[in-house]
Design an enzyme around this catalytic site. Structure first.
Site: not given
Length: 379
Positions: A178, A282
């Site tokens: 991320e 995710e």
């Protein structure tokens, strides 16, 4: 996964189903009504689960049960639900002694023994790395950008080669987790739209991976599924600096990243703009709003009219898979489906015994280890 406090997270909810999924009729699968998939939909080949916390749970004696109530290897339970790929995060030197190189080797061996593929998620940190923080490992704390390039190359190559040498070559790796505005802050942080340092680090990770295993796919992962503009800003930025990657990875949590319609549009644009496959690296959804321990849950928010229940969780996950498939993505990974609440498997790797589990209501196993009977990963 974001690990900032729930109060500080953006909670963007959408009650409109993705345009690509809207149909006049619905299908019923396992008793669950779902939007009908588009006729020309592709296939999801990466049906994934991030099971990074699982080894700790097993070491603490947690028992997992299949839909028939029979105790079973949790990886086998997930495989029977359709999972064909596991994702494992690796930290450099976590205080907990878990999610380090040795533990990742152990988990990869268990997954490969069941015929599952393996993605390695390099955080390049001793703890969580996400859009709000990208702490350098303590051993690299004083290193400049030149040293960090070498650090990234050596660590990536070392972990990948160790996996290769034990017969569990990773099928894919993430260079950073991320990394919306960079990694290994502050040296690798994007400031004033300058992607130079970040690109040097990403190139080091890519080159190390390919030197270890030319067939291992490299994923560049952000949590930019909420905004096409943000997605373009990031990937345009690294592309302009000559960064190579094989798969574009995005996190999508409906309570933070907006509607399924928006997700569809971001996937379509990312795939078309960069000419690379897209994977949802995710996602997750609550099965309850209750809390199993003294640690506040990350979220109990719901989306799209689906309740926080076994049925609601399974339905939302099916809709996310349908959206990804119809938009042309190649995979969806559920984040930490096996992270049930148990003392000693806390959120903070520096205090694993003293913290609880913020994700106990988002797993696909309940607090007694029984799997959601309705959930399924579908190609």
């Amino acid at each position: 996964m974001r690990t900032t406090s729930p109060a500080r997270r953006r909670r963007r909810r959408g009650l409109t189903l993705a345009a690509a999924l809207v149909a006049a009729s619905t299908l019923t699968v396992g008793g669950i009504a779902e939007p009908e998939s588009a006729t020309a939909a592709g296939t999801l080949t990466m049906l994934g689960a991030d099971v990074s916390s699982l080894q700790r749970s097993l070491d603490l004696g947690v028992t997992y049960y299949n839909a028939a109530g029979v105790a079973q290897n949790p990886l086998q339970i997930l495989k029977n639900k359709g999972v064909n790929y596991v994702r494992l995060r690796v930290w450099n030197n976590p205080a907990s002694g878990y999610n380090n190189k040795a533990r990742v080797l152990q988990q990869a061996a268990s997954a490969k023994a069941l015929g599952l593929k393996v993605m390695i998620d390099f955080h390049y940190s001793d703890t969580w790395a996400d859009p709000g923080k990208q702490y350098k490992p303590a051993a690299w704390a004083s290193h400049n950008i030149g040293q960090l390039q070498t650090d990234v190359y050596n660590f990536t190559y070392d972990v990948c080669t160790a996996l290769k040498n034990q017969g569990t070559t990773p099928d894919s790796v993430q260079i950073g987790n991320e990394i919306n505005v960079g990694m290994l802050w502050n040296e690798g942080k994007v400031v004033n739209n300058d992607f130079t340092n970040l690109s040097l680090l990403l190139k080091s990770g890519y080159n190390a991976t390919k030197a270890c295993s030319s067939g291992t796919q490299v994923i560049i992962h952000t949590a930019d599924a909420d905004s096409d503009a943000n997605m373009r800003w990031f990937y345009d930025g690294i592309k302009a600096k000559g960064v190579s990657w094989d798969i574009t990875g995005l996190s999508y949590y409906c309570m933070w990243h907006g509607t399924l319609a928006n997700l569809y549009n971001v996937i379509v644009d990312a795939k078309s703009r960069y000419g690379k496959p897209v994977v949802i690296a995710e996602t997750a959804y609550p099965f309850t709003t209750a809390n199993a321990d003294g640690e506040a849950n990350s979220t109990s928010a719901t989306c799209d009219g689906n309740a926080a229940s076994w049925t609601g969780q399974a339905t939302e996950f099916t809709w996310i898979q349908n959206t990804a498939r119809n938009a042309g993505a190649i995979g969806v990974f559920y984040w930490e489906p096996t992270w049930v609440a148990t003392s000693g498997n806390g959120w903070d790797p520096a205090n694993i015994w003293g913290t609880g589990n913020q994700w106990d209501n988002m797993a696909v196993f309940d607090w007694t280890g029984h799997v959601n009977p309705n959930i399924v990963w579908t190609p």
